[in-house]
Motif scaffolding. Structure first.
Motif, short mmCIF file in Angstrom:
data_model
loop_
_atom_site.label_atom_id
_atom_site.label_comp_id
_atom_site.label_asym_id
_atom_site.label_seq_id
_atom_site.Cartn_x
_atom_site.Cartn_y
_atom_site.Cartn_z
N ILE A 49 0.88 -1.17 0.00
CA ILE A 49 0.00 0.00 0.00
C ILE A 49 0.91 1.21 0.00
CG2 ILE A 49 -1.75 1.30 1.25
CD1 ILE A 49 -2.87 -1.37 2.27
N THR A 50 0.82 2.00 -1.09
CA THR A 50 1.73 3.14 -1.20
C THR A 50 1.20 4.31 -0.38
OG1 THR A 50 0.62 4.09 -3.13
CG2 THR A 50 2.36 2.51 -3.57
N ASP A 70 3.68 -5.76 -6.39
CA ASP A 70 2.90 -4.71 -7.06
C ASP A 70 2.49 -3.70 -5.99
OD1 ASP A 70 1.44 -3.24 -8.93
OD2 ASP A 70 0.47 -5.01 -9.78
N THR A 71 1.76 -2.69 -6.39
CA THR A 71 1.32 -1.66 -5.45
C THR A 71 -0.16 -1.36 -5.64
OG1 THR A 71 1.87 0.16 -6.95
CG2 THR A 71 3.57 -0.51 -5.36
N ILE A 72 -0.76 -0.86 -4.56
CA ILE A 72 -2.07 -0.25 -4.62
C ILE A 72 -1.91 1.11 -3.96
CG2 ILE A 72 -2.87 -1.37 -2.49
CD1 ILE A 72 -5.72 -1.36 -3.82
N SER A 73 -2.42 2.12 -4.60
CA SER A 73 -2.31 3.47 -4.08
C SER A 73 -3.66 3.92 -3.54
CB SER A 73 -1.85 4.43 -5.19
OG SER A 73 -1.75 5.74 -4.68
N VAL A 87 -9.06 4.89 -3.93
CA VAL A 87 -8.08 4.09 -4.66
C VAL A 87 -7.65 4.87 -5.89
CG1 VAL A 87 -7.63 1.94 -5.89
CG2 VAL A 87 -9.04 1.92 -3.82
N LEU A 88 -6.34 5.20 -5.96
CA LEU A 88 -5.79 5.94 -7.08
C LEU A 88 -5.17 5.02 -8.13
CD1 LEU A 88 -4.01 8.77 -5.06
CD2 LEU A 88 -6.28 8.83 -6.11
N LYS A 89 -4.65 3.85 -7.70
CA LYS A 89 -4.01 2.88 -8.60
C LYS A 89 -4.20 1.49 -8.02
CE LYS A 89 -0.17 0.42 -9.93
NZ LYS A 89 0.09 -0.88 -9.32
N SER A 90 -4.61 0.54 -8.86
CA SER A 90 -4.84 -0.83 -8.42
C SER A 90 -3.76 -1.75 -8.96
CB SER A 90 -6.20 -1.33 -8.92
OG SER A 90 -7.23 -0.58 -8.34
N PRO A 91 -3.50 -2.88 -8.28
CA PRO A 91 -2.53 -3.84 -8.79
C PRO A 91 -3.10 -4.63 -9.97
CG PRO A 91 -3.46 -4.61 -6.71
CD PRO A 91 -4.01 -3.23 -6.96
N ASP A 92 -2.23 -5.40 -10.61
CA ASP A 92 -2.59 -6.23 -11.76
C ASP A 92 -3.75 -7.17 -11.43
OD1 ASP A 92 -1.83 -7.36 -14.48
OD2 ASP A 92 -1.68 -9.14 -13.20
#
Length: 171
Positions: A49-50, A70-73, A87-92
């Protein structure tokens, strides 16, 4: 509680974490997670979690020899004020599925709002944090150190070294 509360001295209810300490505590978390994954004890991947979860996730990935990271933002703070999590960015998606075999790593669980959002997305993932406050503990599966709810944690990436005057003066 904000560290800028004028009724407190700067060192009160502040927990200062050094790079050495976050490294030791992240390794301790890795050891606790070792062999606990659903695939013969192994984990399929790690999602940090970024931004706070990135350093612990890197250390845990190294210790557990997990190569898929990977990351989740998730944004839940605006400076030092907590708001709604977004949630700004999700993982694959192919990696994640329902979260089975995935470690979700963060530095701290405070109120639990961020982890709640991520847990809704990946209900079968294993959630681990280095530090946990009481309100957030129910949202985490594994953590190393509990701290009181009113403690402000100062992480090493938020600080800089500076000179401090001696307590008794400089004569």
């Amino acid at each position: 509680m904000s560290p800028k509360d004028p009724s407190r001295l700067p060192h009160e209810k502040g927990f200062h974490i050094s790079w050495d300490q976050i490294h030791r505590d992240s390794r301790a978390l890795a050891w606790r997670l070792d062999g606990q994954g659903p695939e013969d004890g192994a984990w399929r991947g790690i999602v940090a979690i970024t931004r706070g979860g990135m350093a612990p996730a890197m250390i845990i990935a190294r210790e557990l020899d997990v190569r898929t990271v990977d990351t989740i933002s998730v944004k839940s703070y605006d400076h030092q004020t907590q708001g709604d999590a977004l949630v700004l960015k999700s993982p694959d998606k192919a990696l994640m599925g329902d979260g089975t075999g995935i470690l979700i790593i963060d530095d701290l669980v405070d109120s639990g709002k961020t982890l709640e959002v991520v847990r809704d997305l990946y209900p079968r993932a294993h959630f681990a944090t280095v530090y946990a406050k009481p309100k957030g503990e129910p949202m985490v599966d594994t953590f190393i150190t509990g701290v009181s709810q009113d403690t402000w944690i100062f992480f090493p990436w938020d600080m800089a070294l500076q000179y401090v005057e001696p307590y008794r003066g400089t004569e």
